[in-house]
Motif scaffolding. Structure first.
Motif, PDB file in Angstrom:
ATOM      1  N   LYS A   1       0.821  -1.209   0.000  1.00 13.62           N
ATOM      2  CA  LYS A   1       0.000   0.000   0.000  1.00 13.62           C
ATOM      3  C   LYS A   1       0.856   1.260   0.000  1.00 13.62           C
ATOM      4  O   LYS A   1       0.588   2.214  -0.739  1.00 13.62           O
ATOM      5  N   SER A   2       1.908   1.274   0.833  1.00 19.64           N
ATOM      6  CA  SER A   2       2.734   2.473   0.920  1.00 19.64           C
ATOM      7  C   SER A   2       3.486   2.722  -0.389  1.00 19.64           C
ATOM      8  O   SER A   2       3.744   3.864  -0.762  1.00 19.64           O
ATOM      9  N   PHE A   3       3.827   1.644  -1.109  1.00 18.65           N
ATOM     10  CA  PHE A   3       4.501   1.786  -2.401  1.00 18.65           C
ATOM     11  C   PHE A   3       3.554   2.417  -3.417  1.00 18.65           C
ATOM     12  O   PHE A   3       3.930   3.321  -4.176  1.00 18.65           O
ATOM     13  N   VAL A   4       2.298   1.960  -3.419  1.00 18.93           N
ATOM     14  CA  VAL A   4       1.296   2.527  -4.319  1.00 18.93           C
ATOM     15  C   VAL A   4       1.060   3.997  -3.978  1.00 18.93           C
ATOM     16  O   VAL A   4       0.952   4.848  -4.858  1.00 18.93           O
ATOM     17  N   SER A   5       0.992   4.295  -2.679  1.00 21.60           N
ATOM     18  CA  SER A   5       0.784   5.675  -2.251  1.00 21.60           C
ATOM     19  C   SER A   5       1.942   6.559  -2.701  1.00 21.60           C
ATOM     20  O   SER A   5       1.747   7.701  -3.123  1.00 21.60           O
ATOM     21  N   TYR A   6       3.152   6.030  -2.594  1.00 19.30           N
ATOM     22  CA  TYR A   6       4.323   6.797  -3.026  1.00 19.30           C
ATOM     23  C   TYR A   6       4.256   7.092  -4.519  1.00 19.30           C
ATOM     24  O   TYR A   6       4.501   8.222  -4.968  1.00 19.30           O
ATOM     25  N   LEU A   7       3.922   6.075  -5.311  1.00 14.76           N
ATOM     26  CA  LEU A   7       3.867   6.258  -6.759  1.00 14.76           C
ATOM     27  C   LEU A   7       2.859   7.329  -7.145  1.00 14.76           C
ATOM     28  O   LEU A   7       3.052   8.061  -8.115  1.00 14.76           O
ATOM     29  N   THR A   8       1.759   7.408  -6.412  1.00 17.91           N
ATOM     30  CA  THR A   8       0.713   8.364  -6.760  1.00 17.91           C
ATOM     31  C   THR A   8       0.930   9.731  -6.119  1.00 17.91           C
ATOM     32  O   THR A   8       0.064  10.599  -6.215  1.00 17.91           O
ATOM     33  N   SER A   9       2.069   9.906  -5.454  1.00 20.25           N
ATOM     34  CA  SER A   9       2.384  11.194  -4.847  1.00 20.25           C
ATOM     35  C   SER A   9       3.051  12.099  -5.878  1.00 20.25           C
ATOM     36  O   SER A   9       3.584  11.632  -6.889  1.00 20.25           O
ATOM     37  N   PRO A  10       3.041  13.414  -5.631  1.00 20.00           N
ATOM     38  CA  PRO A  10       3.720  14.329  -6.566  1.00 20.00           C
ATOM     39  C   PRO A  10       5.206  14.019  -6.714  1.00 20.00           C
ATOM     40  O   PRO A  10       5.800  14.277  -7.757  1.00 20.00           O
ATOM     41  N   ALA A  11       5.815  13.451  -5.673  1.00 22.78           N
ATOM     42  CA  ALA A  11       7.244  13.159  -5.729  1.00 22.78           C
ATOM     43  C   ALA A  11       7.579  12.143  -6.811  1.00 22.78           C
ATOM     44  O   ALA A  11       8.614  12.222  -7.466  1.00 22.78           O
ATOM     45  N   ALA A  12       6.701  11.154  -7.002  1.00 25.54           N
ATOM     46  CA  ALA A  12       6.950  10.095  -7.989  1.00 25.54           C
ATOM     47  C   ALA A  12       6.222  10.359  -9.301  1.00 25.54           C
ATOM     48  O   ALA A  12       6.672   9.917 -10.358  1.00 25.54           O
ATOM     49  N   ALA A  13       5.061  11.062  -9.222  1.00 23.89           N
ATOM     50  CA  ALA A  13       4.267  11.368 -10.422  1.00 23.89           C
ATOM     51  C   ALA A  13       4.032  10.111 -11.250  1.00 23.89           C
ATOM     52  O   ALA A  13       4.178  10.114 -12.472  1.00 23.89           O
ATOM     53  N   GLY A  14       3.708   9.027 -10.566  1.00 23.25           N
ATOM     54  CA  GLY A  14       3.590   7.740 -11.240  1.00 23.25           C
ATOM     55  C   GLY A  14       2.171   7.286 -11.463  1.00 23.25           C
ATOM     56  O   GLY A  14       1.199   8.032 -11.262  1.00 23.25           O
TER      57      GLY A  14
END
Length: 704
Positions: free
Chosen positions: A265-278
């Protein structure tokens, strides 16, 4: 039912145990014979057995290192040593079907010596007993104990003999006697047998127990009039004769099924954050982390399970030059249970941030814990719900360094349909991560969140750090063999270091906090001094792009006289994955952060501990508000602190939290990330940018 308490572990479910669990597959419901641990009254004698146990790895390494001053380990009575350093003893045992207890006896012994005879421990006559869900290993022990005459202060050492000492305990499960590594815990009597080197409750090495019969045991009559079936199911008894039919198939096909896994979950959250723009993409029929089209088989002879599922999930992050620097795909996921354990497998293709591409086929991505899984079929379908999943070393390679082996992943839920007419269960709403598969644009910052109002640095005005270094090390210093002591300096006391200062950088999201005071460990007195002399001073807490660390200035003198001095050394790596960085009354309190010794830190311990060894957890308080006070430790909590009261005056120069969305109640949520990544968990300390919107810590102005 007999002793069936299951051990909550991450892996290792040997097939004899799986047979006892997987029998739920039908073994009555699907026409296969029922199996149960300890079925029926009477005693079962096991004429072959073994006990493999390393006692404690750090103890072995200490004895065989220079710090023990000529220490050694002697094997007696036929004991042998395994390649990884543990000890092997042969034996036999029995199972009492009436009392539901196991017993065993093992031939051999161990003799540990060091410090010119001051350390002398002999263990013999190893026995196994169980009571309920607790197992105990007992021994006869001879221990050298040093006493001091209160008048003359003269020291004398004598050997103390103890019989039938309950040395360690462990949890009993279905697979206790099948060679599974089971954690053990030192008892109070065991602590005495070890001369006080380790305290009661200390984690010792896992034990592997095997008890078998050299000849096949007589099978129960297939007749329904035979002894009652141990299965609690009434249908099991009714179908006993039919289920024992030799015409039972050797393989039960899996005709359909669904697997739900959100990866992390935290990996998905990171990807969808502005930092990753994923973003997250699904293919080949998969959707919302749900993979269908299950197929495979259950082997009724080996009790192995193989179930494959269709579809793929692709993670993309850090767009660059029309592509993505991070590109990770999982496809053809499967659940595999075999002699080696239970695993989630997948075909994986990964491109890391450094451009390295990794491709793996059918790799064991995660180890699954099926100790509490229910394999009983309902209408021909076995449903495995929320199986804990742990990243394997092979799986870690696919993550490009984001997570290390042993990291907890999202749990896995899977269905296995063994009948063509069985309905395919719908996915549980909770099975999919709450994060959207495709990232939405971040909420626009409100006017109050303007960068012009947010300072580049938030100063840490005060704080305290609580760290006991390592409990077993402190206990060792108190033993007669070490004759040591602990000294505090520069304001530190009882392993508490105050006077915190530093800053949180709102641009890099780095945290740097320093604390005053020192602690000095002295042991092995000689010629008016001490052979072991270790000091930690100016401890610090650092969170940066490379991770979270406990730092210190260290001066160490080893037993061989070698002196090591380090400045600002990263002594321990800290796990902040579950830390709550939310400020309460202007204070961020990080409770009991797990700490692991770094290679740099290990160099000052004179061979006592190796890199990766668990140290005492770290608790730190960071004060960001002028009116706030440092929390005080609660009595007997070992570093746990009680939050400070709110600073007086609602219009004083404190700090106020404003948010453009997402956070509630004026507190900041934690990041949820398990391993610092680039950039540092999007917002490292949770002090600036978290939740669904932008949160800024603003200084409050005095109302006049």
């Amino acid at each position: 039912m007999s002793v069936t308490a299951k051990i909550a572990r991450r892996n290792r479910t040997p097939l004899p145990a799986l047979a006892a669990v997987v029998v739920g597959l039908g073994l009555t419901a699907l026409g296969m014979p029922s199996v149960a641990f300890g079925a029926g009254p009477g005693t079962v004698v096991y004429d072959q057995g073994s006990l493999d146990w390393g006692v404690k790895e750090s103890f072995r390494k200490y004895l065989e290192g220079p710090a023990s001053q000529g220490g050694k380990i002697e094997l007696t009575g036929g004991t042998t040593r395994n390649a990884e350093g543990s000890f092997h003893l042969d034996g036999s045992g029995a199972y009492d079907g009436t009392a539901h207890t196991l017993s065993g006896a093992f031939t051999g012994g161990l003799h540990f010596t060091g410090h010119q005879g001051q350390l002398d421990i002999a263990l013999t006559d190893f026995k196994l007993t169980t009571a309920g869900s607790t197992g105990t290993i007992t021994v006869d022990a001879v221990t050298a104990e040093t006493t001091e005459d209160p008048t003359t202060k003269a020291k004398s050492t004598k050997l103390v003999t103890r019989s039938d000492v309950p040395l360690v305990t462990f949890a009993v499960g279905r697979d206790t006697t099948t060679g599974v590594a089971t954690p053990t815990t030192l008892t109070e009597d065991g602590s005495k047998a070890f001369g006080g080197f380790y305290q009661a409750g200390a984690a010792m090495d896992p034990v592997k127990l095997v008890l078998t019969k050299s000849t096949p045991s007589p099978s129960a009559s297939p007749s329904a009039s035979a002894s009652p079936s141990p299965s609690p199911s009434a249908s099991a008894s009714a179908s006993a004769s039919a289920s024992a039919s030799p015409s039972a198939p050797s393989e039960l096909p899996i005709v359909d099924g669904v697997l739900n896994w959100g990866v992390k979950k935290s990996f998905v959250s990171y990807l969808t954050s502005p930092a990753a723009a994923g973003k997250v993409e699904f293919g080949a029929g998969a959707a919302d982390f749900r993979f269908g089209g299950g197929s495979g088989a259950y082997d009724t002879r080996t009790h192995a399970v193989t179930a494959g599922y269709q579809g793929s999930v692709r993670f993309l992050g850090h767009p660059k030059d029309g592509g993505y620097e991070l590109d990770l795909t999982f496809a053809n996921l499967a659940v595999a249970v075999d002699q080696g354990g239970a695993f989630l497998t997948a075909d994986v293709k990964s491109k890391a941030l450094d451009g390295k591409v990794t491709e793996l086929k059918g790799v064991r991505t995660a180890a699954l814990d099926v100790s509490k899984a229910n394999f009983a079929p309902v209408n021909g379908v076995v449903t495995l719900t929320e199986l804990p999943a742990t990243l394997t070393a092979d799986g870690a390679a696919a993550f490009g360094g984001f997570y290390g082996a042993g990291t907890a992943l999202d749990p896995v839920s899977a269905t296995l349909a063994f009948r063509k007419t069985a309905p395919s269960p719908s996915a549980s709403p909770s099975a999919s991560p709450s994060a959207s598969a495709s990232p939405s644009a971040p909420a626009s910052p409100s006017a109050s969140a303007s960068p012009t109002q947010a300072p580049a640095e938030l100063p840490i005005l005060d704080g305290a750090l609580d760290w006991g270094v390592k409990e077993s090390f402190r206990a060792y210093l108190k033993t007669p063999a070490a004759a040591g002591k602990v000294e505090f300096g520069a304001g530190a006391a009882d392993f508490r270091f105050g006077g915190g200062s530093g800053a949180y950088n709102t641009k890099t999201h780095g945290v740097t906090a320093g604390f005053k005071g020192s602690v000095r460990f002295l042991a092995h007195p000689k010629d008016g001094g001490y052979e072991l002399d270790l000091t930690f001073a100016d401890l610090g807490l650092r969170v940066e792009q490379g991770g979270a660390f406990l730092t210190a200035d260290v001066k160490s003198k080893a037993l061989d006289g070698k002196v090591t001095e380090l400045k600002g050394a990263k002594v321990a790596a800290l796990d902040v994955s579950k830390a709550n960085f939310a400020p309460v009354n202007g204070v961020v309190t990080l409770h009991q952060l797990p700490a692991a010794l770094t290679a740099e830190g290990a160099s000052v311990f004179s061979g006592f501990y190796q890199a990766g060894a668990a140290l005492d957890p770290v608790t730190a308080s960071l004060v960001f508000d002028k009116g706030a006070t440092v929390p005080t430790p609660a009595p007997g909590t070992g570093g746990t602190v009680t939050p400070a009261p709110a600073p007086g005056g609602s219009t004083g120069g404190g700090a106020v939290l404003t948010s453009s969305g997402g956070s509630t109640g004026g507190e900041l949520a934690s990041t949820g990330m398990d391993t610092p990544i680039v950039p540092l968990v999007a917002t490292a300390a949770g002090l600036l940018l978290l939740g669904g919107g932008t949160t800024v810590l603003l200084r409050r102005r005095t109302v006049r």
